[in-house]
Design an enzyme around this catalytic site. Structure first.
Site, PDB file in Angstrom:
ATOM      1  N   ILE A   6       0.814  -1.223   0.000  1.00 28.52           N
ATOM      2  CA  ILE A   6       0.000   0.000   0.000  1.00 28.52           C
ATOM      3  C   ILE A   6       0.843   1.265   0.000  1.00 28.52           C
ATOM      4  CG2 ILE A   6      -2.008  -1.063   1.099  1.00 28.52           C
ATOM      5  CD1 ILE A   6      -1.041   0.077   3.763  1.00 28.52           C
TER       6      ILE A   6
ATOM      7  N   SER B 110      10.509   5.837   4.289  1.00 27.72           N
ATOM      8  CA  SER B 110      11.895   6.232   4.109  1.00 27.72           C
ATOM      9  C   SER B 110      12.735   5.033   3.721  1.00 27.72           C
ATOM     10  CB  SER B 110      12.441   6.846   5.410  1.00 27.72           C
ATOM     11  OG  SER B 110      11.738   8.010   5.732  1.00 27.72           O
ATOM     12  N   PHE B 111      12.452   3.907   4.356  1.00 26.97           N
ATOM     13  CA  PHE B 111      13.168   2.674   4.071  1.00 26.97           C
ATOM     14  C   PHE B 111      12.153   1.544   3.978  1.00 26.97           C
ATOM     15  CE2 PHE B 111      15.880   5.405   6.642  1.00 26.97           C
ATOM     16  CZ  PHE B 111      17.002   5.507   5.846  1.00 26.97           C
ATOM     17  N   GLY B 112      12.223   0.770   2.919  1.00 28.24           N
ATOM     18  CA  GLY B 112      11.376  -0.402   2.813  1.00 28.24           C
ATOM     19  C   GLY B 112       9.987  -0.097   2.287  1.00 28.24           C
ATOM     20  N   SER B 113       9.192  -1.151   2.192  1.00 30.16           N
ATOM     21  CA  SER B 113       7.828  -1.056   1.677  1.00 30.16           C
ATOM     22  C   SER B 113       6.823  -1.217   2.811  1.00 30.16           C
ATOM     23  CB  SER B 113       7.587  -2.134   0.612  1.00 30.16           C
ATOM     24  OG  SER B 113       8.462  -1.961  -0.482  1.00 30.16           O
TER      25      SER B 113
ATOM     26  N   ASP C 263      11.477  14.866   8.600  1.00 27.14           N
ATOM     27  CA  ASP C 263      10.987  14.549   7.250  1.00 27.14           C
ATOM     28  C   ASP C 263       9.487  14.833   7.140  1.00 27.14           C
ATOM     29  OD1 ASP C 263      11.328  13.831   4.627  1.00 27.14           O
ATOM     30  OD2 ASP C 263      11.131  11.678   4.978  1.00 27.14           O
TER      31      ASP C 263
END
Length: 717
Positions: A421, A425-428, A579
């Site tokens: 979905i 910042s890092f990964g899914s 961020d």
């Protein structure tokens, strides 16, 4: 006669080509009664239509046309040639479109049947052929693919690593051609199901189906283009009823032609609408198989059944009404069941009700015993689990009054992985569901390689985590186009991804606030590091802007107020997000803001203030504050600047400095250039942004101070 002789003499000098052109300039000037300037035009070699149509005031003065009236007549006539040329180009394009539309593939007759049908989808194969498939009753990607695979010719079947033919659905991919950017888009399972069952998605007429070891061939792409053009042609002939479809799929833009088809430049976003927006929990509950395509059906059905019973048990034990905002599948199913029960009870004859029922027990009738719930389970098609495998438990026995209720959601020991979905910042980020309770979750996941560390849940390791990671932190959000990939570099980046996920987990443990995503726990399994987070149905500010355009100012103030409340809470906890941007601000379907993605957040400590080391460059470029770009200070005021940038996003639909590259934006920010404030904002809104974009962070107001700004109170009523 003299003019004619002069003209003829000149005509002989410039050759036969000019002889043919002279009648045009003569006719042009004769038509407007300006033949006295013929010699001047010929001497300057302005004798063809192509040359005359670009005349302007300065050229005419140089030609000796000094009378204003004559200049106006010549200019008006010359401009008419440009209009005629555009009309001619439009006609040529229409003729070309008709010729292209007349093309047909060898195996498919493309006619008005290409108007999207409710249950039919056209799949293009790699040999350029196309097959129409009825997907009625197929509610997940696997079943749709299986129906097509059965009809594939032997030569188009996929082969496994052993070279054997395979009909496994996981060995096939579905693409759609994005005509806005001329790129192929690989469909997620959820996207495939959504497109196949939508009535207004013309992409369903040109899906490209290939095996995983192949990419769409030129023949397949050519067929896709023909189908696309033919579909638009058919839609244009249907009439007003198809106007919406045409508006959504207008095409190929040409600035010099008017009134023709264009490809909508938001088509890719429309395809990914479900992906970006995080569908509501109730929508997921009606199509669990579609959102959990790789989960075993028996396991999914068992989870739904147990979740339903668990919700019924807690509802009666707690005497609590079901929350309308619950993400628990069991709560949603039970709520629907109770609504039906209450409607039936209210429809009963009051005299019969008073004589046969104790009215004080009516509310309890909505909460059925698990044995009674079997009837509901039948309607939900949950009874494929054999009755011998799972017996009905008496949840309402002697111990029902001393049920121990959880005060918070525990880390799921067993969970089901659904569709992707989003990404952080890092990964899914994947849709997940607690296999025991049925609670929906967002699961942030990073693959752990063999040489990477595992999950650490010790709180005492957090104290030094920022200091240990600071020297190693990468400038992950700044794209270095010229960087060269190196195995060691990739390994270091992967290590930092895992470290960042652990760092995010440690921060989220401490955060409990309405405007911060809730942390459920973490686990390490199957070579993956997982963080279980609250599932926020709806979407991010960024996705909402992509789908709906800029917001009204009253809505902007509402969202900004909630963002600042969340930021103030973080700063109270000595945490800098670093961020803040539209993509990291989630808005649920009730309009509640949730700040997410703490992958590069930082917890301040006295040690931070004493260190003289240079601050690291962290964050997303267009939302960075000057002190971050200059790497001069690490302060919570950077989040205030970023919040102002999110306000700019919501006003304009674009990030700050939209016309600049990332490196240009860094230069602009580093040289103390503030983002442009929208001219249509109210005076209070402009003042708010000027305060948020104070260049000196020491004078920039904090979150609590900005919360008292008049702009945030102006639209409450």
């Amino acid at each position: 006669m003299e003019q004619t002789q002069t003209a003829e003499g000149t005509d002989l000098l410039i050759g036969d080509e000019k002889t043919n052109d002279l009648p045009f300039v003569q006719l042009f000037l004769e038509e407007i009664g300006c033949t006295q300037y013929l010699d001047s035009f010929i001497q300057c070699n302005l004798v063809t239509e192509e040359e005359i149509k670009y005349l302007d005031k300065d050229i005419l003065i140089a030609l000796g046309v000094n009378k204003i009236g004559d200049r106006l007549k010549i200019l008006r006539k010359s401009k008419s040639f440009q209009r005629d040329k555009r009309i001619e180009q439009v006609n040529r394009l229409k003729n070309l479109m008709e010729k292209v539309s007349s093309l047909s593939t060898a195996t498919l007759s493309m006619n008005s049947e290409l108007i999207p049908e409710k249950h039919c989808v056209i799949f293009i194969l790699n040999d350029g052929s196309a097959k129409k498939v009825n997907v009625n009753g197929c509610f997940n990607a696997d079943s749709i693919k299986k129906r097509l695979i059965r009809r594939l010719p032997h030569e188009l079947l996929a082969t496994n690593s052993n070279g054997e033919v395979t009909k496994m659905v996981q060995d096939y991919d579905v693409f759609v051609l994005d005509y806005t950017k001329n790129v192929l888009h690989l469909l997620y399972d959820v996207e495939l199901v959504t497109i196949c069952h939508a009535n207004d998605r013309v992409e369903k007429n040109r899906l490209i189906f290939v095996s995983k070891d192949q990419t769409p061939s030129d023949k397949a792409i050519s067929t896709s283009k023909k189908l696309y053009l033919r579909t638009l042609s058919a839609l244009s002939q249907v009439g007003p009823s198809s106007s919406n479809l045409l508006a959504q799929n207008k095409g190929i833009s040409h600035n010099n032609a008017e009134g023709k088809l264009r490809i909508d430049n938001t088509e890719k976003d429309r395809i990914r609408q479900i992906f970006n927006q995080r569908p509501p929990s109730e929508f997921i509950s009606t199509n669990l198989a579609g959102y959990f395509p790789h989960t075993d059906m028996k396991r999914l059905q068992k989870t739904m059944r147990e979740s339903f019973r668990h919700s019924a048990r807690l509802s009666i034990a707690q005497r609590r009404p079901l929350s309308a905002e619950s993400n628990n599948i069991g709560d949603i199913l039970l709520k629907h069941s109770n609504a039906v029960d209450m409607a039936l009870l209210q429809g009963l004859d009051q005299t019969r009700l008073s004589s046969k029922l104790d009215t004080t027990k009516i509310p309890k009738l909505a909460h059925k015993r698990p044995e009674d719930n079997d009837a509901i389970s039948n309607q939900l098609e949950l009874l494929s689990v054999e009755s011998g495998e799972e017996e009905d438990h008496d949840f309402f026995g002697e111990d029902s009054d001393i049920v121990s209720l959880p005060t918070k959601i525990a880390t799921p020991k067993n969970w089901l992985k659904g569709a992707c979905i989003g990404s952080g910042s890092f990964g899914s980020v994947y849709l997940g569901m607690n296999a025991h309770t049925g609670e929906l979750m967002a699961v942030k996941q990073v693959e752990i390689k063999n040489n990477n560390i595992g999950v650490s849940t010790d709180n005492n390791k957090q104290a030094n985590s920022d200091e240990n990671n600071e020297q190693e932190e990468q400038q992950e959000k700044i794209e270095d186009v010229g960087a060269v990939s190196h195995p060691k570099t990739n390994q270091n980046i992967h290590r930092k991804m895992v470290d960042a996920l652990q760092h995010e987990m440690n921060l989220l443990k401490e955060l409990h606030h309405e405007n911060i995503v809730t942390y459920y726990g973490a686990s390490q399994e199957g070579g993956n590091l997982n963080i279980f987070l609250e599932y926020v149905p709806g979407g991010s500010v960024s996705s909402m802007l992509n789908n709906y355009g800029p917001f009204e100012e009253s809505l902007i103030t509402n969202f900004t107020r909630q963002i600042l409340i969340g930021v103030a809470y973080l700063h109270k906890k000595k945490i800098i997000h670093r961020d803040i941007k539209g993509a990291n601000i989630l808005i649920d379907i009730k309009g509640c803001v949730k700040i997410t993605d703490f992958g590069i957040s930082k917890k301040l400590s006295p040690l931070n203030k004493k260190q003289n080391k240079r601050a690291s460059l962290q964050g997303s470029v267009f939302w960075m504050s000057p002190e971050v770009v200059k790497q001069s200070a690490t302060t919570a005021k950077a989040d205030i600047w970023s919040t102002g940038c999110v306000v700019i996003e919501m006003f304009t639909g674009k990030h700050p400095f939209p016309d600049f590259s990332q490196m240009q934006a860094i230069f602009k920010i580093g040289t103390n250039t503030t983002p442009e404030i929208p001219s249509w904002a109210t005076s209070e809104g402009k003042n708010f942004l000027r305060k948020a974009f104070e260049l000196d962070y020491q004078y920039r107001p904090g979150a609590l101070e900005l919360l008292q700004h008049p702009w945030l109170d102006a639209h409450i009523i």
